[in-house]
Each structure stands twice: as C-alpha cells, then as structure tokens.
Design a protein around this motif. Sequence first.
Motif, PDB file in Angstrom:
ATOM      1  N   VAL A  94       3.744  -9.517  -4.190  1.00  8.22           N
ATOM      2  CA  VAL A  94       4.804  -9.033  -3.320  1.00  8.22           C
ATOM      3  C   VAL A  94       4.865  -7.515  -3.432  1.00  8.22           C
ATOM      4  CG1 VAL A  94       7.271  -9.041  -2.804  1.00  8.22           C
ATOM      5  CG2 VAL A  94       6.146 -11.156  -3.551  1.00  8.22           C
ATOM      6  N   LEU A  95       4.717  -6.816  -2.291  1.00  6.96           N
ATOM      7  CA  LEU A  95       4.854  -5.370  -2.253  1.00  6.96           C
ATOM      8  C   LEU A  95       6.266  -5.049  -1.755  1.00  6.96           C
ATOM      9  CD1 LEU A  95       3.162  -2.768  -2.740  1.00  6.96           C
ATOM     10  CD2 LEU A  95       2.745  -2.716  -0.275  1.00  6.96           C
ATOM     11  N   ALA A  96       7.033  -4.337  -2.559  1.00  7.25           N
ATOM     12  CA  ALA A  96       8.426  -4.047  -2.243  1.00  7.25           C
ATOM     13  C   ALA A  96       8.545  -3.229  -0.958  1.00  7.25           C
ATOM     14  CB  ALA A  96       9.083  -3.292  -3.393  1.00  7.25           C
ATOM     15  N   PRO A  97       9.619  -3.442  -0.171  1.00  5.81           N
ATOM     16  CA  PRO A  97       9.826  -2.664   1.052  1.00  5.81           C
ATOM     17  C   PRO A  97       9.866  -1.156   0.808  1.00  5.81           C
ATOM     18  CG  PRO A  97      11.318  -4.546   0.974  1.00  5.81           C
ATOM     19  CD  PRO A  97      10.666  -4.458  -0.372  1.00  5.81           C
ATOM     20  N   ASP A  98      10.320  -0.758  -0.392  1.00  6.89           N
ATOM     21  CA  ASP A  98      10.399   0.671  -0.713  1.00  6.89           C
ATOM     22  C   ASP A  98       9.239   1.125  -1.591  1.00  6.89           C
ATOM     23  OD1 ASP A  98      11.111  -0.686  -2.995  1.00  6.89           O
ATOM     24  OD2 ASP A  98      12.778   0.644  -3.523  1.00  6.89           O
ATOM     25  N   THR A 138      -5.413  -3.998  -7.079  1.00 10.38           N
ATOM     26  CA  THR A 138      -5.191  -2.889  -6.141  1.00 10.38           C
ATOM     27  C   THR A 138      -5.878  -3.040  -4.787  1.00 10.38           C
ATOM     28  OG1 THR A 138      -7.080  -1.644  -7.039  1.00 10.38           O
ATOM     29  CG2 THR A 138      -4.927  -1.258  -8.062  1.00 10.38           C
ATOM     30  N   GLU A 139      -6.886  -3.903  -4.657  1.00  9.20           N
ATOM     31  CA  GLU A 139      -7.747  -3.856  -3.472  1.00  9.20           C
ATOM     32  C   GLU A 139      -7.041  -4.191  -2.161  1.00  9.20           C
ATOM     33  OE1 GLU A 139     -10.789  -6.705  -2.583  1.00  9.20           O
ATOM     34  OE2 GLU A 139     -10.007  -8.141  -4.035  1.00  9.20           O
ATOM     35  N   GLY A 140      -5.925  -4.915  -2.200  1.00  8.37           N
ATOM     36  CA  GLY A 140      -5.247  -5.286  -0.969  1.00  8.37           C
ATOM     37  C   GLY A 140      -4.328  -4.216  -0.413  1.00  8.37           C
ATOM     38  N   TYR A 141      -4.308  -3.068  -1.078  1.00 10.17           N
ATOM     39  CA  TYR A 141      -3.350  -2.023  -0.723  1.00 10.17           C
ATOM     40  C   TYR A 141      -4.062  -0.680  -0.612  1.00 10.17           C
ATOM     41  CZ  TYR A 141      -0.759  -5.903  -2.618  1.00 10.17           C
ATOM     42  OH  TYR A 141      -0.307  -7.173  -2.862  1.00 10.17           O
ATOM     43  N   ALA A 142      -3.319   0.311  -0.122  1.00  9.04           N
ATOM     44  CA  ALA A 142      -3.809   1.685  -0.154  1.00  9.04           C
ATOM     45  C   ALA A 142      -3.327   2.314  -1.454  1.00  9.04           C
ATOM     46  CB  ALA A 142      -3.284   2.468   1.047  1.00  9.04           C
ATOM     47  N   ARG A 181       0.325  14.399 -10.779  1.00  6.35           N
ATOM     48  CA  ARG A 181       0.188  13.393 -11.829  1.00  6.35           C
ATOM     49  C   ARG A 181       1.022  12.142 -11.512  1.00  6.35           C
ATOM     50  NH1 ARG A 181      -3.471  16.404 -12.896  1.00  6.35           N
ATOM     51  NH2 ARG A 181      -4.024  17.244 -14.954  1.00  6.35           N
ATOM     52  N   ARG A 182       0.752  11.554 -10.368  1.00  5.74           N
ATOM     53  CA  ARG A 182       1.442  10.340  -9.976  1.00  5.74           C
ATOM     54  C   ARG A 182       0.579   9.563  -8.983  1.00  5.74           C
ATOM     55  NH1 ARG A 182       6.246  12.369  -5.778  1.00  5.74           N
ATOM     56  NH2 ARG A 182       4.812  13.231  -4.191  1.00  5.74           N
ATOM     57  N   PHE A 183       0.770   8.229  -8.924  1.00  9.55           N
ATOM     58  CA  PHE A 183       0.095   7.414  -7.918  1.00  9.55           C
ATOM     59  C   PHE A 183       1.049   6.325  -7.441  1.00  9.55           C
ATOM     60  CE2 PHE A 183      -0.879   4.928 -11.737  1.00  9.55           C
ATOM     61  CZ  PHE A 183      -0.738   3.618 -11.293  1.00  9.55           C
ATOM     62  N   ARG A 184       0.685   5.679  -6.340  1.00  8.08           N
ATOM     63  CA  ARG A 184       1.488   4.588  -5.797  1.00  8.08           C
ATOM     64  C   ARG A 184       0.593   3.632  -5.028  1.00  8.08           C
ATOM     65  NH1 ARG A 184       4.680   7.733  -0.784  1.00  8.08           N
ATOM     66  NH2 ARG A 184       2.791   8.690   0.102  1.00  8.08           N
ATOM     67  N   LEU A 185       1.063   2.393  -4.901  1.00  6.00           N
ATOM     68  CA  LEU A 185       0.430   1.393  -4.052  1.00  6.00           C
ATOM     69  C   LEU A 185       1.290   1.220  -2.812  1.00  6.00           C
ATOM     70  CD1 LEU A 185      -0.591  -1.294  -6.692  1.00  6.00           C
ATOM     71  CD2 LEU A 185      -2.147   0.141  -5.375  1.00  6.00           C
ATOM     72  N   ILE A 186       0.681   1.372  -1.629  1.00  3.88           N
ATOM     73  CA  ILE A 186       1.409   1.235  -0.376  1.00  3.88           C
ATOM     74  C   ILE A 186       0.641   0.297   0.542  1.00  3.88           C
ATOM     75  CG2 ILE A 186       2.499   3.512  -0.568  1.00  3.88           C
ATOM     76  CD1 ILE A 186       0.427   4.619   1.353  1.00  3.88           C
ATOM     77  N   ALA A 187       1.231  -0.057   1.652  1.00  5.47           N
ATOM     78  CA  ALA A 187       0.591  -1.000   2.569  1.00  5.47           C
ATOM     79  C   ALA A 187      -0.731  -0.450   3.085  1.00  5.47           C
ATOM     80  CB  ALA A 187       1.527  -1.302   3.736  1.00  5.47           C
TER      81      ALA A 187
END
Length: 401
Positions: free
Chosen positions: A36-40, A152-156, A164-170
């Motif tokens: 589940v990828l959070a809306p935010d 991670t592969e299903g996301y950008a 010095r930060r990263f995130r997973l997004i749609a």
Amino acid sequence: MQPAKLSALAVMLACSAAMAAPARTVSPTRPTPTDVLAPDAEGRWVPFDLTPGNQIRFTLDVDGVAVTAILDTGVSFSVLSRAFVDARRLKVRSGGTASAVGGSVPIGWIDTKTIRLGGLTRQGGSIGVTALPATATGSARPIEMLVGRDLTEGYALDVDYAARRFRLIASGRMPFTGAIAPLTVSRDRLVYSGEIVLNGRRLRPLIVDTGDGNAVTLSAESWATARLIPPARTTTISFGLGGAIVTDLVVLDEMTTGSLTARNVELQIEPAGGFSQRMGMAGRIGSGFLQRYRVLLDPKAGRMVLQPGPDADAPPVKSTSGVLVAAEKDRLRVLHVMRGSPAERAGWQSGETICMIDGTPIPADYPGSALSGWSIGATGRVVAFDMCDGTRRTLALRPFY
C-alpha cells in the motif's frame, strides 16, 4: 567520488563497496505480499547519510523494529543480516546461495508481518537472510538490511543526493526534469538494468545499482568491445558481500547514457570472468556516479531521469599516494597499493599498518579528521609515517593516473 567526500576518499579512494548481489536462489515461498502506497507518499521523504563506502544508509521499520539499511537496487530480494536475525532468535528457512561481488554467499528466508519504508507499507511475504559484513560498506559498524528491487520496482524512486533524502512515489510521476535514459528490471536477474554508450558502442545490460559505491564498472569483455585506450590506467580494490576484488581503474573523458553525456567518469574494469561476466551483464552503474545527480529510477515507466548537480562534470579527486587504507581503532591498515603509484615504487605492501602520520597518532575519528586528506595531498608533498612495526618511512606525493 565527489571532492566533498574527503573522509571517505581517505579510507577507500575509488574502492567503495560493491554490493550488487543478484540472487540465484529459489524465490520466497510465501504468497505475494500486499503493498500500500500512502496518498501522501510524495511528502514522506526518508533521510539518509552516505557510508564511507558511498552507499545510501537509512532507517526503516521491520515488524515494529527500527532497522539500519542500505538502499540497493542491485539486489534481487531484500535481505536482513544474519546477526540481526540470530540476535532475535528468528526461525530461518534454508534458501541456497546467491551470487555477489567477490563470490557466492549462503541465503536463508524468514517471514515478515509488516515493512514500512517512507510512504510504502508491505504486509506479509518473506525476506532473505545473509551475512552483511561491515567491510562491504567501508564503515566500522555493519548494517542490518539491504532494501532491494523487490520493495522498490513498482514505484518511482526519487533520490535527492544533495539533500540526503529519498522517497517512493507512484510510477509515472516526474517531479523534476532532466536527461532521460532507459531503465528496466532484468527478468532473468531481477535487478535494475540500464545501458551506456562508449566510443560509439552501446553496452548493455548494466545493473543500475544504488548499493554499489563505485561510479561505473565494466566486465573485461565489455571494455574490450568499447575499444578505448585511456591515457592512464591503475588498479583499485572493491569489497562486496563475497569478499574483495582488484580491478583496473581509468577516468573517462566522456560517457553517454540515454540523452545524458557525462564527463570525467571513473570506471573500473573487472578481470576476465569477473562478477558482471558471470551474471551475463555488461557491468554496473553505481552510486559513485549517480550521486552527481538528482535521480529518478522508474523501471515500470521504463526510464531513469538524471538532473545534473553543480559538480556533475567535475574531475574526480585522485589519489597522489596510491595507498588505500582502512581505519582500525588507533591505526590504518593498507588494503591495496595502486599500480604505478609512488607507494608501489617505494615498495609498500598490502597488510602493513600505520600508527602515526607526520607525527600525529591516528585518531578514533580518522575518516572525518583533517589528517585523512594526506593520501590525496598536493604534488611534491612529502608525508612521514611511523609504521606500527616500529619503522619509519616517507612518501613523496605525485599524480600517476
């Protein structure tokens, strides 16, 4: 590596850890986990630091426990460290072996309930287990997990090295502009896969590997295909999960991937029959190269986006000594003596230990100290050493590659 990373350079100049470990194992036996990828999710940045081995180190939550991890798109399945699992007396199923830089490593599996990484929550599934030595990060302290392709592969994956930060997004989102290069997931090796062009010759597939602290690595076969003759060539050492390997090292004037033309790129050349060739890959693009950019890795959308930082084309900081060392409490151990260097000509040997430099004892915080810059010092500087065997010697610094 970038000039700002003097502490890391002094420890392992151009030999940061290569941790690509495409698994040759049976896949997890649990049913497919639920993600589940959070809306935010776009606002849920994960802060990180870079290890002395040049990898992205951060903290995530595994079954309610904070775990120190490396972000490693060159690993097929995420793995926890054997030490972490054993300390908690978790039951491990046998899983065969996995191929890694330096050799093969045994793999087991455990079931997990919940993994939380930034805006991503994974319920159920299994995760690998193997030994994760501190040498593979160039750090005195080991890490507890490698977060790999499976998470991670299903996301950008948006990696902002400068902040010095990263995130997973749609997948499909493109939060910044930059050069675009092809990116997929190799279906035989299950790792992120890209390509480069050298001397007009397309080389692929290359593992796009955030867990490899080097810049670019090629197999001996791919290097021969490129038909390049560099002005100078030396050697270096890398450390992977399977142990140490010695490679040749050159600096390329120019390299292309997709619409990006990169300059002043460090490139390592593996021996014939090395890791990349055994994996059927042309080589690897590592964090040592990627950190010059803001990077978006979106294999589902088929692209890697690279936005150059201010020092993207800056020449790499080079050793002028040829001595690659690791800090061990109150001393430095010589890991490798680079071919053609002042140290090689002076007869330095791997395994020797240094207890004082220019009359100063080796401090506990050596990698971050001013003393650590000696190995990349100005041409003509003469450095004095008190070796731990009681002998004394000097070394005159000069460029050699």
